[in-house]
Design an enzyme around this catalytic site. Structure first.
Site, PDB file in Angstrom:
ATOM      1  CD  GLU A 353     -21.058  -4.721   4.862  1.00  0.00           C
ATOM      2  OE1 GLU A 353     -21.511  -5.594   4.104  1.00  0.00           O
ATOM      3  OE2 GLU A 353     -20.382  -3.749   4.474  1.00  0.00           O
ATOM      4  CG  HIS A 438     -15.616   1.088   9.077  1.00  0.00           C
ATOM      5  ND1 HIS A 438     -16.843   0.831   8.507  1.00  0.00           N
ATOM      6  CD2 HIS A 438     -14.920  -0.075   9.024  1.00  0.00           C
ATOM      7  CE1 HIS A 438     -16.891  -0.444   8.127  1.00  0.00           C
ATOM      8  NE2 HIS A 438     -15.742  -1.020   8.437  1.00  0.00           N
ATOM      9  CG  ASN A 476     -17.623  -2.434   4.302  1.00  0.00           C
ATOM     10  OD1 ASN A 476     -18.602  -2.367   3.575  1.00  0.00           O
ATOM     11  ND2 ASN A 476     -17.585  -3.201   5.350  1.00  0.00           N
TER      12      ASN A 476
HETATM   13  P1  FAD Z   1      -4.365   1.473   8.823  1.00  0.00           P
HETATM   14  O1  FAD Z   1      -4.711   0.320   7.961  1.00  0.00           O
HETATM   15  O2  FAD Z   1      -5.002   1.559  10.172  1.00  0.00           O
HETATM   16  O3  FAD Z   1      -2.780   1.472   8.983  1.00  0.00           O
HETATM   17  C1  FAD Z   1      -2.101   2.340   9.839  1.00  0.00           C
HETATM   18  C2  FAD Z   1      -0.828   1.650  10.334  1.00  0.00           C
HETATM   19  O4  FAD Z   1       0.005   2.618  10.967  1.00  0.00           O
HETATM   20  C3  FAD Z   1      -1.084   0.556  11.356  1.00  0.00           C
HETATM   21  O5  FAD Z   1      -0.413  -0.623  10.958  1.00  0.00           O
HETATM   22  C4  FAD Z   1      -0.500   1.126  12.650  1.00  0.00           C
HETATM   23  O6  FAD Z   1       0.015   0.134  13.517  1.00  0.00           O
HETATM   24  C5  FAD Z   1       0.565   2.055  12.134  1.00  0.00           C
HETATM   25  N1  FAD Z   1       0.895   3.169  13.035  1.00  0.00           N
HETATM   26  C6  FAD Z   1       0.047   3.958  13.726  1.00  0.00           C
HETATM   27  N2  FAD Z   1       0.711   4.912  14.402  1.00  0.00           N
HETATM   28  C7  FAD Z   1       2.023   4.717  14.141  1.00  0.00           C
HETATM   29  C8  FAD Z   1       3.213   5.383  14.559  1.00  0.00           C
HETATM   30  N3  FAD Z   1       3.185   6.466  15.364  1.00  0.00           N
HETATM   31  N4  FAD Z   1       4.414   4.901  14.119  1.00  0.00           N
HETATM   32  C9  FAD Z   1       4.453   3.808  13.289  1.00  0.00           C
HETATM   33  N5  FAD Z   1       3.351   3.159  12.865  1.00  0.00           N
HETATM   34  C10 FAD Z   1       2.151   3.609  13.287  1.00  0.00           C
HETATM   35  N6  FAD Z   1     -12.726  -1.860   6.022  1.00  0.00           N
HETATM   36  C11 FAD Z   1     -13.259  -2.314   4.868  1.00  0.00           C
HETATM   37  O7  FAD Z   1     -13.237  -1.599   3.861  1.00  0.00           O
HETATM   38  N7  FAD Z   1     -13.821  -3.556   4.804  1.00  0.00           N
HETATM   39  C12 FAD Z   1     -13.892  -4.386   5.886  1.00  0.00           C
HETATM   40  O8  FAD Z   1     -14.369  -5.520   5.790  1.00  0.00           O
HETATM   41  C13 FAD Z   1     -13.374  -3.908   7.118  1.00  0.00           C
HETATM   42  N8  FAD Z   1     -13.465  -4.659   8.257  1.00  0.00           N
HETATM   43  C14 FAD Z   1     -12.836  -4.229   9.389  1.00  0.00           C
HETATM   44  C15 FAD Z   1     -12.833  -5.049  10.526  1.00  0.00           C
HETATM   45  C16 FAD Z   1     -12.125  -4.668  11.656  1.00  0.00           C
HETATM   46  C17 FAD Z   1     -12.134  -5.545  12.866  1.00  0.00           C
HETATM   47  C18 FAD Z   1     -11.400  -3.450  11.661  1.00  0.00           C
HETATM   48  C19 FAD Z   1     -10.608  -3.021  12.862  1.00  0.00           C
HETATM   49  C20 FAD Z   1     -11.416  -2.623  10.548  1.00  0.00           C
HETATM   50  C21 FAD Z   1     -12.133  -2.993   9.419  1.00  0.00           C
HETATM   51  N9  FAD Z   1     -12.142  -2.188   8.283  1.00  0.00           N
HETATM   52  C22 FAD Z   1     -12.747  -2.638   7.134  1.00  0.00           C
HETATM   53  C23 FAD Z   1     -11.505  -0.853   8.271  1.00  0.00           C
HETATM   54  C24 FAD Z   1     -10.166  -0.834   7.524  1.00  0.00           C
HETATM   55  O9  FAD Z   1      -9.334  -1.883   7.965  1.00  0.00           O
HETATM   56  C25 FAD Z   1      -9.507   0.539   7.754  1.00  0.00           C
HETATM   57  O10 FAD Z   1     -10.380   1.535   7.242  1.00  0.00           O
HETATM   58  C26 FAD Z   1      -8.157   0.662   7.064  1.00  0.00           C
HETATM   59  O11 FAD Z   1      -7.260  -0.313   7.520  1.00  0.00           O
HETATM   60  C27 FAD Z   1      -7.563   2.048   7.266  1.00  0.00           C
HETATM   61  O12 FAD Z   1      -6.439   2.172   6.411  1.00  0.00           O
HETATM   62  P2  FAD Z   1      -5.315   3.258   6.693  1.00  0.00           P
HETATM   63  O13 FAD Z   1      -4.320   3.150   5.604  1.00  0.00           O
HETATM   64  O14 FAD Z   1      -5.977   4.570   6.920  1.00  0.00           O
HETATM   65  O15 FAD Z   1      -4.663   2.864   8.097  1.00  0.00           O
END
Ligand code: FAD
Length: 497
Positions: A353, A438, A476
């Site tokens: 990127e 990621h 991503n």
């Molecule tokens: P998450 O989105 O991580 O959600 C999990 C949630 O569960 C969180 O809100 C957390 O607080 C909650 N949680 C955890 N443990 C507990 C618990 N025990 N009890 C209650 N709640 C809990 N991806 C892209 O595709 N494009 C991008 O441009 C991109 N940029 C990024 C930039 C940054 C700075 C970061 C950090 C990530 C980026 N990502 C990007 C990655 C993307 O955000 C993640 O892959 C995605 O959010 C993961 O989704 P998920 O549903 O697996 O979990």
């Protein structure tokens, strides 16, 4: 409330959790979502919900007394500063060999990420999710995810003329002169809003450098898409600042879920116990893996299989900067939303990127986040001495990622007569090899679960987030996480309810 009974409990409010909640609610099921982070719906004393990347305050980090910026140096000087400890939005979670950045709050990673919404090339899908039928993903679930997330692409004519993408145009020119394809990267940012920011007719967000600690305006986080739709059904409730600490079979059927309510200092104020017929683990790759590994090891869910905790990868993330010549300025105004990438996946195992450095001053730097085919995988394990879950990743395991990224940047540097920046990650350090944005894997589809995320050994327990994906998505990850969740929840609703 403690003692309550809910048909479906979702742990976490990121991509997987939001898809599960919306589709279950639409199918007539009452859903309770439990989120350890804050709601992020109330402005602070400055009138804004989220703080700016350039002026982090207590809202920026999850329970830290000092910021831990991914780009932690500038011109060789450390930029981190003291903040007060608070349940802020970005968690820089430290394991022995890697810092894993994650979003905390209602919306999960969608609150802090760049919004880059990339569907992998179909030819790469077999390596990403080998047990999933690509036809159904590319015909049904990727389109459904893209629609639900509100994905769009920058207007190419505007891209060519706006000051805020000069850095990306320099990135394109250098890529193309070295023979690499430059591709536009779709995003969930509202592109019309960004045009208005550039025209000066609306309050700036991407053009004010907002990103890592939240966007106050243009970004369509999950709060504005899936979660808004889910709560509008009237069947979904969300408890922020509630952290799930245990899940175990209940004597009368279903599962007993123990939840700590926390305050903004991170201290537990109340512990609640609820019963749920079904529990969806959507705490993110790290959150879900940590819970499952702990629950297996401590005898709460002893029948989980030995795949739990395995197959974790960093999506091959590695960062670097290049120092441009004086005739290639990258601009003092940079949109915080990246919109282009350099594709050398097939030949070199890297997709880079072209990222912003929104410092507000001219830096003559090009900055890149590469996603690479790094084959290394780590494993989570329970540490009875500390009562915590460890991850056995080692920093040296980034070397294949660096080698793959070099297939792009060594060539560009040689063609342009330029060098790597050595002042962005330390004093004389080229590669940002200490982190990932990621995290993926830890409860891999078809291994720790069946082919739809049902946890082996426990009917009614499901994994529905990035933990299902075995370590790499070639781009991503959140579109793939969302599309897989759409696929799995459709099957679960049709056959299990
Ligand atoms: P998450 O989105 O991580 O959600 C999990 C949630 O569960 C969180 O809100 C957390 O607080 C909650 N949680 C955890 N443990 C507990 C618990 N025990 N009890 C209650 N709640 C809990 N991806 C892209 O595709 N494009 C991008 O441009 C991109 N940029 C990024 C930039 C940054 C700075 C970061 C950090 C990530 C980026 N990502 C990007 C990655 C993307 O955000 C993640 O892959 C995605 O959010 C993961 O989704 P998920 O549903 O697996 O979990």
């Amino acid at each position: 409330a403690s003692g309550a009974h809910v048909p479906a409990l979702v742990i976490g409010t990121g991509y997987g959790g939001s898809v599960a909640a919306l589709r279950l609610a639409q199918a007539g099921v009452d859903v309770h979502m439990v989120e350890m982070g804050m709601a992020w719906d109330t402005p602070g004393s400055d009138g804004k919900i989220f703080c700016n990347t350039l002026s982090p305050d207590n809202r920026s980090y999850w329970l830290r007394t000092r910021t831990k910026a991914p780009l932690n140096y500038f011109l060789g000087f450390p930029i981190d500063r003291d903040i007060s400890r608070y349940t802020g939005i970005l968690d820089a979670e430290e394991f022995s060999g890697i810092t894993v950045y994650q979003g905390r709050g209602v919306g999960g990673g969608s609150l802090v990420n760049g919004g880059m919404a990339v569907t992998p090339k179909r030819e790469n899908f077999g390596a990403i999710l080998p047990t999933v039928n690509p036809d159904e993903m590319y015909d049904i679930y990727y389109p459904r995810a893209n629609a639900g997330l509100g994905v769009g692409t920058v207007d190419p004519a505007w891209f060519d003329s706006t000051d805020c993408y000069q850095y990306a145009r320099v990135g394109r020119k250098h890529a193309q002169r070295s023979g690499f394809p430059f591709v536009f990267v779709p995003d969930v940012y509202d592109w019309d809003y960004m045009k208005q920011e550039a025209a000066g007719t609306v309050t700036k967000s991407a053009l004010a450098g907002e990103i890592l600690y939240g966007n106050n305006y243009g970004k369509k986080s999950l709060q504005k898409t899936y979660i808004a739709q889910a709560t509008a059904t009237g069947r979904v409730t969300i408890s922020p600042l509630h952290k799930v600490v245990s899940v175990a079979p209940a004597s009368g059927g279903g599962y007993t879920v123990v939840i700590d309510q926390i305050n903004t200092s991170g201290e537990t104020t109340t512990t609640k116990t609820v019963t749920a017929d079904r529990v969806f683990f959507a705490a993110g790759s790290v959150g879900t893996s940590k819970l499952l590994v702990k629950l297996k090891a401590t005898g709460m869910l002893p029948n989980l299989n030995n795949e739990v905790g395995k197959g974790w990868g960093d999506n091959g993330n590695v960062m670097c900067g290049r120092a441009n010549h004086i005739w290639d300025p990258t601009g003092s105004l940079q949109s915080s939303i990246p919109c282009g990438g350099i594709d050398n996946w097939a030949a070199g195992g890297a997709f880079a990127e072209v990222a912003p450095l929104p410092t507000g001053i001219e830096t003559f730097a090009s900055f890149y986040l590469s996603i690479t085919k790094n084959p290394n995988r780590a494993e989570f394990s329970w540490n009875p001495a500390t009562g915590k879950v460890d991850l056995n990743w080692q920093q040296s395991w980034k070397q294949p990622a660096i080698d793959m990224a070099k297939t792009i940047f060594d060539k560009i540097n040689s063609k342009e007569g330029t060098i790597y920046r050595t002042d962005l990650f330390g004093v004389y350090k080229i590669w940002g090899d200490h982190l990932t944005y990621h995290p993926l894997g830890g409860a891999v589809l078809g291994k720790a679960t069946d082919n739809y995320g049902r946890l082996v050994g426990y009917p009614g327990l499901y994994v529905i987030d990035g933990a299902l994906i075995p370590g790499n998505t070639s781009v991503n990850p959140f579109v793939t996480i969302t599309a897989l969740a759409e696929r799995n929840i459709e099957k679960i609703i049709a056959t299990d309810l």
